[in-house]
Design an enzyme around this catalytic site. Sequence first.
Site, PDB file in Angstrom:
ATOM      1  N   SER A 104       0.806  -1.222   0.000  1.00 15.37           N
ATOM      2  CA  SER A 104       0.000   0.000   0.000  1.00 15.37           C
ATOM      3  C   SER A 104       0.839   1.273   0.000  1.00 15.37           C
ATOM      4  O   SER A 104       0.339   2.345  -0.358  1.00 15.37           O
ATOM      5  CB  SER A 104      -0.952   0.010   1.196  1.00 15.37           C
ATOM      6  OG  SER A 104      -0.254  -0.219   2.407  1.00 15.37           O
ATOM      7  N   ASP A 351      -3.830   5.840  11.430  1.00 22.40           N
ATOM      8  CA  ASP A 351      -2.914   5.393  10.388  1.00 22.40           C
ATOM      9  C   ASP A 351      -1.660   6.253  10.469  1.00 22.40           C
ATOM     10  O   ASP A 351      -1.670   7.438  10.108  1.00 22.40           O
ATOM     11  CB  ASP A 351      -3.556   5.532   9.006  1.00 22.40           C
ATOM     12  CG  ASP A 351      -2.636   5.059   7.877  1.00 22.40           C
ATOM     13  OD1 ASP A 351      -1.466   4.734   8.152  1.00 22.40           O
ATOM     14  OD2 ASP A 351      -3.087   5.032   6.720  1.00 22.40           O
ATOM     15  N   HIS A 354       0.930   5.350   6.319  1.00 23.65           N
ATOM     16  CA  HIS A 354       0.703   5.971   5.012  1.00 23.65           C
ATOM     17  C   HIS A 354       0.736   7.491   5.134  1.00 23.65           C
ATOM     18  O   HIS A 354       0.810   8.037   6.243  1.00 23.65           O
ATOM     19  CB  HIS A 354      -0.632   5.490   4.430  1.00 23.65           C
ATOM     20  CG  HIS A 354      -0.712   4.002   4.315  1.00 23.65           C
ATOM     21  ND1 HIS A 354      -1.301   3.213   5.281  1.00 23.65           N
ATOM     22  CD2 HIS A 354      -0.244   3.169   3.359  1.00 23.65           C
ATOM     23  CE1 HIS A 354      -1.195   1.943   4.927  1.00 23.65           C
ATOM     24  NE2 HIS A 354      -0.556   1.887   3.765  1.00 23.65           N
TER      25      HIS A 354
END
Length: 375
Positions: A104, A351, A354
Amino acid sequence: MGSAVPIHVSKNILNMLQFCWLGSPGSCDIFTGEWVKDNPTGPPYTNTTCDTIEHHQNCMKNGRPDSGYIYWRWTPRDCNLPKFHPKTFLTFMRNKSMAFIGDSISRNHVQSLLCIPSQVERPVEVYHDKEYRSKRWFFHTHNFTLSVIWSPFLTEAKIFEDYDGHASGAVRLHLDQPHSEWVNQFGKFDYVEIAAGKWFLKTAVYYENNTIVGCHNCKIENVTELEFDYAYRRALQTTLGFIIKSDHKVYTLFQTTTPDHFENGEWNTGGYCNRTVPFEEGETELRDIDSIMRNVELEEFKKAVGDTNRSTLKLFDTTRLALLRPDGHPGPYRAFHPFEGKDPSAKVQNDCLHWCLPGPIDSWNDLLINILLRE
């Protein structure tokens, strides 16, 4: 090192780079430097001018209240790094194909890369898989294809988990078989960027020659427990070995590991990231896990470069510059207005791996285009 993919760059592009660069390219390590406040320029796009940003990284739309994190730009210590110029990039990539292969983080990077040239030419999405993890876009005017291929282990793997990362069983990982998802398309690509890392921390059973050779954290009787770096090293050897031995010449960027910035826990144990400014050099260090991954990467890259006689292999060493940006993650704003209708002290999933878009990852594109143009 083998010969590079033939490159035809206009004199205007070369002249632009010559004037922008201070010092000879060979003497400057563009991955050593600092984050500098870039007011009032800011990012080359916003969440309203780019529609390819996935909702988990669309921090502004999701209600993140601060915006200072978008005004910092990576600046090498010994030279000037020209900004990514979308017309230059699209001209360079005319009649070519580029793929990002990995997890990702690779998808996060592709989103950032898409947002900048899309201000010049709007790409058309021409393919996506069932889960929307692998995608392909086409820039018609420049006959340029950009792909992202979901391959978190780079080798063949059977994965038993949902989109939010909750596993129902151990990964079955074949360390000696490059993933067919990218291998079957490899001959179409002129440029690839490969990246992996964090998925190797997951519970997994390891196979070689279709035989179990060990596992990581599986607690299966009579199966040898192996550390994650054994699997990571073998997977990189398999992946890089395929690339450098292939009859198809391709320019390959090998990206180093991206550290996360979870504090007081992990993603599933209440960890968070609420810093609003970058770290300064020396203010933080890599965690042991990231150091192990990075050492494996550097060792296997060095071996692969020594063995290649066809493709060009370059290190895309973003680990240190990523380490200094704890402020650039979605945090709780991976979800739309996560605290709306809730107690302000409510715990929500963060998160801290990312990157927000726009955000720090946009500087990776400055590095990318400079590496490509200077080969």
